[in-house]
Design a protein around this motif. Structure first.
Motif, short mmCIF file in Angstrom:
data_model
loop_
_atom_site.label_atom_id
_atom_site.label_comp_id
_atom_site.label_asym_id
_atom_site.label_seq_id
_atom_site.Cartn_x
_atom_site.Cartn_y
_atom_site.Cartn_z
N ALA A 128 51.17 65.22 44.07
CA ALA A 128 50.41 63.99 43.82
C ALA A 128 48.92 64.26 43.69
CB ALA A 128 50.68 62.98 44.95
N LYS A 129 48.35 64.99 44.64
CA LYS A 129 46.90 65.23 44.62
C LYS A 129 46.46 66.07 43.43
CE LYS A 129 45.99 64.35 49.51
NZ LYS A 129 47.26 63.66 49.75
N PRO A 130 47.14 67.20 43.11
CA PRO A 130 46.72 67.93 41.91
C PRO A 130 46.86 67.12 40.62
CG PRO A 130 48.58 69.04 42.98
CD PRO A 130 48.10 67.97 43.90
N ARG A 131 47.82 66.20 40.58
CA ARG A 131 47.95 65.35 39.39
C ARG A 131 46.76 64.39 39.28
NH1 ARG A 131 53.65 62.59 39.60
NH2 ARG A 131 52.85 61.55 37.73
N ILE A 132 46.32 63.84 40.42
CA ILE A 132 45.14 62.97 40.42
C ILE A 132 43.91 63.78 40.01
CG2 ILE A 132 43.60 61.54 41.84
CD1 ILE A 132 46.12 60.88 43.55
N GLU A 133 43.78 64.99 40.57
CA GLU A 133 42.66 65.87 40.21
C GLU A 133 42.61 66.10 38.70
OE1 GLU A 133 42.29 69.59 42.15
OE2 GLU A 133 42.54 68.82 44.17
N ALA A 134 43.75 66.45 38.12
CA ALA A 134 43.81 66.74 36.68
C ALA A 134 43.40 65.52 35.86
CB ALA A 134 45.22 67.19 36.30
N HIS A 135 43.83 64.34 36.32
CA HIS A 135 43.48 63.10 35.62
C HIS A 135 41.96 62.87 35.68
CE1 HIS A 135 44.34 59.06 34.03
NE2 HIS A 135 43.38 58.64 34.84
N ILE A 136 41.37 63.08 36.85
CA ILE A 136 39.93 62.87 37.01
C ILE A 136 39.14 63.78 36.07
CG2 ILE A 136 37.99 63.24 38.63
CD1 ILE A 136 39.95 62.31 40.87
N ARG A 137 39.60 65.03 35.93
CA ARG A 137 38.88 65.99 35.09
C ARG A 137 38.91 65.61 33.61
NH1 ARG A 137 41.71 69.77 38.59
NH2 ARG A 137 40.29 70.32 40.28
N GLU A 138 39.86 64.78 33.22
CA GLU A 138 39.97 64.35 31.83
C GLU A 138 39.07 63.14 31.51
OE1 GLU A 138 41.82 65.86 29.37
OE2 GLU A 138 42.10 67.41 30.89
N LEU A 139 38.54 62.50 32.55
CA LEU A 139 37.79 61.26 32.35
C LEU A 139 36.31 61.52 32.06
CD1 LEU A 139 39.25 59.17 35.32
CD2 LEU A 139 39.75 58.85 32.88
N PRO A 140 35.67 60.59 31.35
CA PRO A 140 34.21 60.68 31.17
C PRO A 140 33.51 60.21 32.45
CG PRO A 140 35.04 58.70 30.11
CD PRO A 140 36.24 59.41 30.67
N LEU A 141 33.54 61.07 33.46
CA LEU A 141 33.13 60.69 34.81
C LEU A 141 32.50 61.89 35.51
CD1 LEU A 141 33.40 58.38 36.99
CD2 LEU A 141 35.61 59.38 37.60
N THR A 142 31.31 61.69 36.07
CA THR A 142 30.70 62.74 36.88
C THR A 142 31.39 62.75 38.23
OG1 THR A 142 28.57 62.48 35.78
CG2 THR A 142 28.56 63.59 37.92
N ALA A 143 32.18 63.79 38.46
CA ALA A 143 33.04 63.80 39.66
C ALA A 143 32.90 65.09 40.43
CB ALA A 143 34.50 63.59 39.25
N THR A 144 33.14 64.97 41.74
CA THR A 144 33.24 66.11 42.65
C THR A 144 34.56 65.95 43.39
OG1 THR A 144 30.84 66.11 42.94
CG2 THR A 144 32.14 67.37 44.54
N ILE A 145 35.30 67.05 43.52
CA ILE A 145 36.57 67.01 44.24
C ILE A 145 36.44 67.89 45.48
CG2 ILE A 145 39.03 67.64 44.16
CD1 ILE A 145 38.86 67.02 41.09
N ALA A 200 28.03 68.05 40.83
CA ALA A 200 28.76 67.45 39.71
C ALA A 200 29.73 68.46 39.10
CB ALA A 200 27.78 66.96 38.65
N GLY A 201 30.98 68.03 38.90
CA GLY A 201 31.97 68.88 38.26
C GLY A 201 32.59 69.93 39.16
N MET A 202 32.20 69.93 40.42
CA MET A 202 32.67 70.97 41.34
C MET A 202 33.96 70.57 42.04
SD MET A 202 30.22 72.74 44.26
CE MET A 202 28.98 73.55 43.26
N THR A 203 34.85 71.53 42.25
CA THR A 203 36.01 71.37 43.13
C THR A 203 35.80 72.36 44.28
OG1 THR A 203 37.49 70.74 41.33
CG2 THR A 203 38.52 71.56 43.35
N LEU A 204 35.74 71.85 45.50
CA LEU A 204 35.32 72.69 46.61
C LEU A 204 36.22 72.49 47.82
CD1 LEU A 204 32.92 74.62 47.36
CD2 LEU A 204 31.79 72.63 48.34
N LYS A 205 36.83 73.59 48.27
CA LYS A 205 37.53 73.55 49.56
C LYS A 205 36.48 73.45 50.66
CE LYS A 205 42.00 75.76 49.12
NZ LYS A 205 42.26 76.04 47.72
N ILE A 206 36.76 72.60 51.67
CA ILE A 206 35.80 72.47 52.76
C ILE A 206 36.50 72.70 54.10
CG2 ILE A 206 34.23 70.98 51.46
CD1 ILE A 206 35.30 68.58 52.93
N ALA A 207 35.76 73.28 55.04
CA ALA A 207 36.29 73.57 56.37
C ALA A 207 35.12 73.66 57.34
CB ALA A 207 37.09 74.87 56.37
N SER A 208 35.46 73.64 58.62
CA SER A 208 34.45 73.72 59.68
C SER A 208 34.48 75.05 60.41
CB SER A 208 34.68 72.59 60.70
OG SER A 208 34.70 71.34 60.08
#
Length: 296
Positions: A128-145, A200-208
């Motif tokens: 589900a989440k990678p499908r949402i990610e892929a959809h976001i990347r196709e949109l005319p939208l400044t996004a960060t994942i 903008a446009g970044m996909t970033l794993k985050i951890a503490s």
């Protein structure tokens, strides 16, 4: 940037863990927050309003309400409830992104999952989440994942052995696991909204933090004030639980095994929380509950 008068950030999941953390961090930096909530009278909603957030009541079905809530915002933070079916998660997650694009939102931040990875597994709830990610990347939208690693909260759930002096989790004793304190997610997301150009446009794993099984044992023993022994879930338990098995496998040779740059995390969020400090602070109450838990 931070000296300008900000337009609001619309936060979904505002009464939940991640959304609540984002609201708190944004308000602390004096950024106006529009919190999307289901029930205005719920104590968590009342607390948000008292903290300074503007409340918008609606459900994820209410596309018109969501579109109206996006009016004149600078950014949107989107996170889907864990209780959703895979089909609904994709439907709502893509719909919110579509509405953000249609309403020309300046910066859209979507919280995905670190176990998602870039390759589809064929299992709907994992995809589900990678499908949402892929959809976001196709949109005319400044996004960060953002893809948060496993939450520290997962380790202090009552009924998983801490009351008997045992900590059971997903890694072998000499392997390591990235963990995320939910409070850090909000601080990292707030920093991203404050610096759109960088993220903008970044996909970033985050951890503490990143700890081994041995270090988990030592940290929990110290925080509990008594010996806590660490062990991995037995193979038969993993075999009977597809979600746990997927995560355990991912921690060995999948997306959850990938290294997160903790120095970068500290640069984005100088208040990054280690597991030891989380167990003494934000997580102490949850640890106490788990240590004192008694089966019904």
């Amino acid at each position: 940037m931070m000296n300008e008068i900000h337009r609001p950030i619309l936060v979904f999941g505002a009464t939940g863990r991640q959304g609540g953390s984002v609201v708190k961090a944004l308000l602390k930096t004096h950024w106006p927050v529009r919190a999307f909530v289901q029930d205005l009278s719920e104590p968590a909603s009342v607390a948000l309003q008292e903290a300074g957030a503007e409340l918008v009541q609606g459900t994820l079905e209410d596309a018109n309400v969501i579109a109206s809530a996006m009016k004149d915002v600078h950014g949107v933070f989107s996170v889907m409830p864990a209780s959703l079916s895979a089909e609904d998660e994709v439907r709502y997650g893509t719909c919110i992104a579509d509405l953000a694009a249609k309403n020309h939102v300046d910066h859209f931040i979507y919280s995905s999952g670190a176990s998602a990875g870039d390759k589809l597994t064929g299992v709907p709830r994992f995809d589900a989440k990678p499908r949402i990610e892929a959809h976001i990347r196709e949109l005319p939208l400044t996004a960060t994942i953002v893809r948060p690693m496993i939450f520290m909260e997962m380790l202090v759930r009552p009924g998983f052995g801490l009351d008997e002096g045992r900590l059971v989790s997903l890694i072998h004793r000499d392997h390591s696991i990235h963990l995320t304190a939910v409070q850090d997610i909000g601080k990292i997301v707030a920093a991203m909204f404050a610096d759109k150009a960088r993220f903008a446009g970044m996909t970033l794993k985050i951890a503490s933090d990143r700890v081994t099984g041995h270090e988990l044992e030592a940290a929990f023993s110290e925080a509990a004030g008594r010996p806590i022994t660490y062990a991995r879930f037995p193979d038969e338990v993993l075999a009977a639980n597809a979600d746990l098995a997927h995560m355990a496998s991912s921690l060995e040779d999948g997306p959850l095994a990938e290294r997160v740059d903790l120095d970068l995390m500290r640069e984005i969020n100088p208040e990054l929380v280690s597991l030891r400090s989380w167990l003494k602070g934000e997580g102490f109450e949850k640890l106490e509950e788990a240590l004192l838990w008694r089966p019904a």
